[in-house]
Design an enzyme around this catalytic site. Sequence first.
Site, PDB file in Angstrom:
ATOM      1  N   LYS A  22     -49.250 -22.106  -2.280  1.00  0.00           N
ATOM      2  CA  LYS A  22     -50.549 -21.499  -1.909  1.00  0.00           C
ATOM      3  C   LYS A  22     -50.509 -20.922  -0.895  1.00  0.00           C
ATOM      4  CE  LYS A  22     -51.595 -23.617   2.414  1.00  0.00           C
ATOM      5  NZ  LYS A  22     -52.099 -23.478   3.297  1.00  0.00           N
ATOM      6  N   ARG A 121     -52.710 -22.390  18.173  1.00  0.00           N
ATOM      7  CA  ARG A 121     -51.857 -21.457  16.774  1.00  0.00           C
ATOM      8  C   ARG A 121     -52.057 -20.045  17.642  1.00  0.00           C
ATOM      9  NH1 ARG A 121     -52.157 -24.124  11.409  1.00  0.00           N
ATOM     10  NH2 ARG A 121     -51.141 -22.654  10.508  1.00  0.00           N
ATOM     11  N   ARG A 398     -57.803 -28.005   0.063  1.00  0.00           N
ATOM     12  CA  ARG A 398     -56.856 -26.604   0.178  1.00  0.00           C
ATOM     13  C   ARG A 398     -56.092 -26.553   0.332  1.00  0.00           C
ATOM     14  NH1 ARG A 398     -58.111 -25.646   6.931  1.00  0.00           N
ATOM     15  NH2 ARG A 398     -56.489 -23.752   6.424  1.00  0.00           N
TER      16      ARG A 398
END
Length: 419
Positions: A22, A121, A398
């Site tokens: 991913k 983040r 995800r």
Amino acid sequence: MQKLAIRGAKRLSGEIPLQGAKNSALALLAGCALCSGEVRLKNCPALSDVFAACRILNKLGCKCSYHDHCVSVDARDMNCCAVPEELMREMRSSIVFLGAILGRKGECELSPPGGCELGPRPIDMHLSAMEQMGVRISEEYGGMCCECPGGLHGARIDLGFPSVGATENIMLAAVLAKGETVITNAATEPEITDLGNFLVRCGARIRGQGTPTVVISGVDKLHGCEYSVMPDRIVAATFMSAAAVTGGELDIKGADPRHMRSVISVFQQMNCSVFTYDDRIFISAKKPLCAVNTIRTMPYPGFPTDAQAPVMAALAKAAGTSVMVENIFSNRYRHVDELVRMGADIKTEGKVAVIRGVKKLCGATVRALDLRGGACLVLAALGAQGESRVENLCYIDRGYENIETVLRSVGADIKRIKS
Ligand code: EPU
């Protein structure tokens, strides 16, 4: 809200084909925006984050379609340089489009990805690097407007920390910039090597990808190519842990064992037998699991933060006391409370988790709060007595393609409940 129903304590056994990575696919898809020719990216996992990246490309005016793990992108008519806020929110890693859009169009509008379930983040290193390459950044109504009237130029950029995303963004911005860019203290993760190799295949001039010094000499144009996304080393680590926690044996096919030395060594310390040959990793956990020396998450080639939670599921059943130190993200132990509900004996304080192995875990209803923490709960449920429900499957989807189908194929009693 979808969930998994899992009846645990079944030994897994058999062969598992490994999906494409991913985190590599997302950076490569951003890179497609730089190409004035068609790209065919093979081995792209069918994941919600990959589809979100495809939607971003379509929004930018590229023609992007997904068919059977192959994404075709034609960015010749790319005519937009703004990523809508809802797409930025859908996938936090969409920040990697910043460098690509700036590289191709010389301007870019997007909203900062914001805080996340793993802790804050920040993107300060990304932005400072873009500024060093000639970009002017202004903030308006919560969004960011980035322009470089004189065009992007190369720069010497020293990263204070080897950030994966910042290294990717700089590489993407630099391939079409004027002159040479040198990144020092660059991230060396295999996904960076994959991005560098892909861009080179498209005509970029890059050397040192996968080492702490990456040198990029700008070219006028990139062309299209056909490229295959590298295998997902974190999904491989997750399946290794599935074998360990169930006392089973799995043969993981399509892996790159060279990327997994630190992870393999941990499973060996746990008393598992691990053999690697070509693109296969075979793990057998027939002997009782035992605790390991302190595991510290580190930038590559250290132990990956993304494997911390999946490996913790196996350590929860390993005899003795193991210690983990999470050095990359500040809020990456949110799965621990849920594991404790399943009978695990784990205490955390700040970066440190102390895991005292228990003889058995018990099924429970638990909730995924992030991707890898969610995978950890699935693993714990596979190794637990009785039935578990793992809620909030959207997080797990995800990063893991059809997790229930893959695990069922090697003997797990697991089903998806759509309610
Ligand atoms: N950081 C800053 N400032 C920045 C950039 C990063 O302070 O400008 C800090 C972060 O807050 C974090 C640390 O540096 O504490 C590491 O961040 P990094 O930039 O290396 O991570 P990332 O690019 O945001 C990627 C993966 C993550 C993986 C990390 C570390 C993608 C899409 N994501 O994130 O994957 O954990 O590298 O290897 O590539 C996952 O797959 O579950 C996942 C979270």
